[in-house]
Structures are given as C-alpha cells and as structure tokens.
Scaffold this motif. Structure first.
Motif, PDB file in Angstrom:
ATOM      1  N   THR A   1    -123.401  73.004 -24.057  1.00 28.20           N
ATOM      2  CA  THR A   1    -122.889  71.655 -23.796  1.00 28.20           C
ATOM      3  C   THR A   1    -123.685  71.005 -22.672  1.00 28.20           C
ATOM      4  O   THR A   1    -124.206  71.679 -21.783  1.00 28.20           O
ATOM      5  N   ALA A   2    -123.754  69.658 -22.739  1.00 30.32           N
ATOM      6  CA  ALA A   2    -124.415  68.866 -21.696  1.00 30.32           C
ATOM      7  C   ALA A   2    -123.651  67.550 -21.546  1.00 30.32           C
ATOM      8  O   ALA A   2    -123.467  66.821 -22.532  1.00 30.32           O
ATOM      9  N   ASN A   3    -123.217  67.269 -20.330  1.00 22.85           N
ATOM     10  CA  ASN A   3    -122.402  66.085 -20.068  1.00 22.85           C
ATOM     11  C   ASN A   3    -122.992  65.265 -18.927  1.00 22.85           C
ATOM     12  O   ASN A   3    -123.316  65.807 -17.866  1.00 22.85           O
TER      13      ASN A   3
ATOM     14  N   ASN B   1    -120.888  63.012 -23.616  1.00 24.64           N
ATOM     15  CA  ASN B   1    -120.663  64.456 -23.669  1.00 24.64           C
ATOM     16  C   ASN B   1    -121.162  64.990 -25.007  1.00 24.64           C
ATOM     17  O   ASN B   1    -120.755  64.509 -26.070  1.00 24.64           O
ATOM     18  N   TYR B   2    -122.030  66.003 -24.932  1.00 23.03           N
ATOM     19  CA  TYR B   2    -122.610  66.586 -26.147  1.00 23.03           C
ATOM     20  C   TYR B   2    -122.328  68.079 -26.174  1.00 23.03           C
ATOM     21  O   TYR B   2    -122.457  68.776 -25.152  1.00 23.03           O
ATOM     22  N   GLY B   3    -121.946  68.582 -27.347  1.00 26.76           N
ATOM     23  CA  GLY B   3    -121.723  70.019 -27.512  1.00 26.76           C
ATOM     24  C   GLY B   3    -122.107  70.472 -28.896  1.00 26.76           C
ATOM     25  O   GLY B   3    -121.981  69.729 -29.879  1.00 26.76           O
ATOM     26  N   ILE B   4    -122.589  71.713 -28.996  1.00 27.07           N
ATOM     27  CA  ILE B   4    -122.966  72.307 -30.273  1.00 27.07           C
ATOM     28  C   ILE B   4    -122.567  73.775 -30.281  1.00 27.07           C
ATOM     29  O   ILE B   4    -122.718  74.479 -29.269  1.00 27.07           O
ATOM     30  N   VAL B   5    -122.024  74.236 -31.421  1.00 25.78           N
ATOM     31  CA  VAL B   5    -121.683  75.642 -31.637  1.00 25.78           C
ATOM     32  C   VAL B   5    -122.560  76.121 -32.785  1.00 25.78           C
ATOM     33  O   VAL B   5    -122.545  75.541 -33.883  1.00 25.78           O
TER      34      VAL B   5
ATOM     35  N   VAL C   1    -121.030  70.193 -34.264  1.00 22.74           N
ATOM     36  CA  VAL C   1    -121.675  69.281 -33.318  1.00 22.74           C
ATOM     37  C   VAL C   1    -120.704  68.161 -32.984  1.00 22.74           C
ATOM     38  O   VAL C   1    -120.059  67.603 -33.885  1.00 22.74           O
ATOM     39  N   MET C   2    -120.606  67.833 -31.703  1.00 24.53           N
ATOM     40  CA  MET C   2    -119.772  66.697 -31.292  1.00 24.53           C
ATOM     41  C   MET C   2    -120.436  65.971 -30.133  1.00 24.53           C
ATOM     42  O   MET C   2    -120.799  66.585 -29.136  1.00 24.53           O
TER      43      MET C   2
END
Length: 434
Positions: free
Chosen positions: A346-348, A368-372, A383-384
C-alpha cells in the motif's frame, strides 16, 4: 479656563459699585483688597487641582487592582482531575453511486443510514475504561471494550477487546474504506486479549500482545452469526466448489495469537518519520483440535513533512492449513473469501489544509492505493485506489471518496474474485460526532 472664570467673577464682585462712563478711580486700599481676593482664589484653585489629581490617582490604582483581579480569575488553574466516565458517539449516513449496480445508477444512487455508535471512556481509581458499540440496521457489534492501567511512566497494559498491534498506526489509510489490508484482517483489527504498550521513549515504541481468540469468542463462541463483527477474522475454510459468499461448512478460528510491533521515530528538519516492523503468529482451531498455523509480518513507514503525509507498507500473511488454499472471513454480517496466502503493498499520500469557510475548519486531500497479489488460490489481484477529501466542520466529519477497484469487497467484487474489470464507486459518508 477655570482660573479666568474665577478671576472674572472676582472682578465682577469687586466692581459692584457704580461704574461711571468717564473715569473709575480705585484707591490703594481697594487695590490691595482686590489682590488679596485674587491670591485667595488662586490658592483655592490649586487645592481643587490637587484634590482632582489625588482622585485620578486613586481611580487609576483601583482600576489596576480590579484588572489584576480579573486577570487572576481568568488564568487557568490546575485542578486535579476527578474520576468519571465520559459518554460520546456518532451518527453516520451514507450516499453511494456505483458502476456495478444498474438499479443504483437508474435511481441516481442510494442514501442509507450507516451507524449509530456509543463511546465510553474515563478513569476510576487509576484504571481506565474504553469502549465502543456500533448499531447498524442489520447487526450490533462491539468494536472495542477494554480496561487499561499505566503501571509506569512509559508502560501501559490494556485487557479486553483491544487493538492488534500491526502495521501503520492508528490506520494504514485516510479514506472511509480503509486499505486493502483491512479486508485481510491486517488493519484496525480487534481481538480478545492483553496488550502491553510502551510509549515513545528515546525514539523507540513497542507493543507486545497476546490474544486468546477473536472478539466473538473464537471458533465456538456463543454467538448466532460469526460474521456479525466490526473487524475481519477467519471464520472457516473453503472447500472446492464452495461459493465465495457462502457460510463456511467447516468453521475455523484463530487462537493464542502473539503479536508485536516495534517502531522508531526520528526527525530531519521539518520531516518527521516513523519506521517499523510488525509480526504475529497464531494457531488455527476447528473446535476439536489444532489444524494449522497463521503468520503475518509487515514493514511500514509513516512520514510527515509540513502538511504532507506519506504512508508505505508491505505485508505478507499465511494460513498454513493442510489442503486449504482459500479461507472464509466474516465482518459486517457478511461472509467473503481470501486466499490462504498473499502479499499486500500500500501507498498513501495526503495533504492537510486549514480553512476558515463558515463552520469548515479543515480539509484533507488524499490518494490511497493498495494491491493484494501472489495469491495461493491463483485468483486475480485485488486492487483499490481511493481519491478523496475529508471535511471537518464542527461536529460534522464527512468523507468524499471516488473508488476505482477490482476484486474488492463492497466495490462490486470479492477479495477472491477473478475479474479483470475495474468498478467505480462514488461515496459520501456524513458523520456527526458528539
């Protein structure tokens, strides 16, 4: 001017005798008498002026005394705090417009009641109490409920339903939907146990915890629905052919969880940073016996430069259960599925802006970016990305979020989904806090 007036009166009194147009003769005796009257009047005038000066000085002294008294009354006085419990809470409602529901789009979005919550906090006899219960249309859930005791200058112990120390704190996100980690049980998770917290001292901060089981009593907790909870936890395993959203046929629960979080704080000019590492290890039980293990770890950092915030986190987790590649999780009266093993990043980025626009006093803009990814069940990446702004206005706090995601719970997908299509959700969450 007063002197001239008195002299005029004196002269008028002295020359009360008839005045002849031709000449006025004044004898030496009369002149002497006149001078004596003038001298007496001048002395009287000096006396009046001295009395006036004394009165002015007295008024000034009295004014200074009164002012000093008011200042003294206005100064804050240190009063020893009294024992007691404070009650607060919030009422929230939610509007959303989505790409994945034709009915929602046709209606122009939906506006719904979100939650009514009650918070209690306080201290009685050096023992603190903190609790929060949330009421939804479809369930009731306790977020946390614990007692605490500060047994030294830097150490506090908390016991009850308390927060699992893991990752960026207090949140690894700024938006209403949290990060992708939340739906894996790795952000803002609460379980039943005890936590020892060491506040920042010599730049180091440490949390050590032991949790007997999740907040609903584990695999055999006395509850009607194990998905009626605030934070995500394992509730079962998925066998081949099980539906993603089905109630699990094989219940599972974590137990005897050990968790630790170590962080270091440092500053470089206007830049302040916290870097840390977190880890946890637990057993998995099916109600009769131990069937596996659960581990997770994370590297994380949280920085602030002036009004800018940057959060970074890399996490990995693993449910080591024989012949199980997919796990059932539950929260918000809703079952979902996740891979038994996966990696998350994640990177915010956020920016604070103080404003003075009517009741609005603060804005925070964020992305806010996140990936699993690297999922053990070979499902597609989750991805969100959330772009938005939060608005503080008195007791109101509102999130405006634009969510762009795929295989993301509550955004038209599941964490175990296999879609290549991105969905969108525009969301407004309005809360009044008291």
């Amino acid at each position: 001017m007063t002197k001239h007036l008195l002299l005029s009166i004196a002269l008028a009194s002295t020359f009360a005798s008839p005045i002849y147009a031709q000449t006025i003769e004044v004898s030496a005796a009369e002149l002497a008498k006149l001078k004596a009257q003038i001298s007496a009047l001048q002395a009287k005038l000096v006396e009046i002026e001295e009395q006036a000066n004394e009165t002015t000085s007295e008024v000034a002294v009295n004014t200074q005394t009164l002012t000093a008294q008011k200042v003294a009354e206005a100064e804050p006085v240190d009063v020893e705090s009294e024992d007691g419990i404070t009650i607060g809470g919030a009422i929230r409602s939610n509007y959303n417009y989505t790409s994945y529901s034709e009915g929602n789009k046709d209606r122009g979005g939906d506006f719904d009641f979100d939650i009514f919550r009650i918070n209690v906090r306080g201290e009685i006899g050096d023992v603190s109490l903190n609790g929060e219960i949330r009421f939804f249309d479809y369930m009731r859930a306790i977020k946390y409920a614990y007692v605490g005791y500060q047994f030294s200058q830097n150490w506090e112990v908390q016991a009850g339903i308390t927060k699992v120390p893991f990752g960026n704190s207090p949140y690894n996100s700024q938006n209403y939907f949290f990060s992708t980690n939340y739906y894996l049980g790795l952000e803002d998770d609460f379980d039943l146990g005890v936590v020892f917290k060491r506040s920042v001292a010599d730049s180091w901060q440490l949390d050590l915890a032991f949790f007997k089981n999740d907040e609903l009593g584990g695999v055999d907790g006395y509850v009607d629905n194990r998905s009626d909870r605030y934070s995500y936890d394992i509730v079962g395993s998925r066998a081949p052919g099980d539906g993603i959203y089905d109630e699990p046929a094989q219940p599972l629960g974590e137990y005897n969880t050990f968790s630790g979080r170590l962080a270091y704080h440092f500053e470089q000019g206007e830049l302040s940073t916290e870097v840390g590492i977190s880890a946890l290890s637990a057993g998995i039980h099916d109600g009769d016996r131990r069937v596996g293990d659960y581990q997770a770890w994370a590297l994380h950092s949280n920085s602030q430069y002036q009004n800018w915030h940057l959060q970074l986190q890399h996490s990995e987790y693993s449910y080591d259960i024989a012949q199980v590649d997919r796990i059932a999780v539950g929260a918000y009266s809703f079952y979902d599925s996740i891979a038994a093993e996966a990696t998350s990043s994640t990177a915010n980025l956020a920016y604070d802006l103080a404003v003075n626009f009517g009741p609005v006093t603060g804005l925070q803009f964020y992305n806010n970016y996140g990936i699993v990814y690297d999922k053990s069940d070979s499902s597609a990446d989750t991805v969100m990305n959330v772009t938005g702004v939060s608005v503080a206005a008195g007791g109101l706090f509102t999130y405006f979020d634009w969510v762009h995601a795929k295989n993301q719970p509550f955004v038209g997908g599941s964490a175990a989904g296999d879609s290549s299509e991105y969905e969108q959700r525009f969301n407004i969450n309005i809360g009044y806090y008291f």
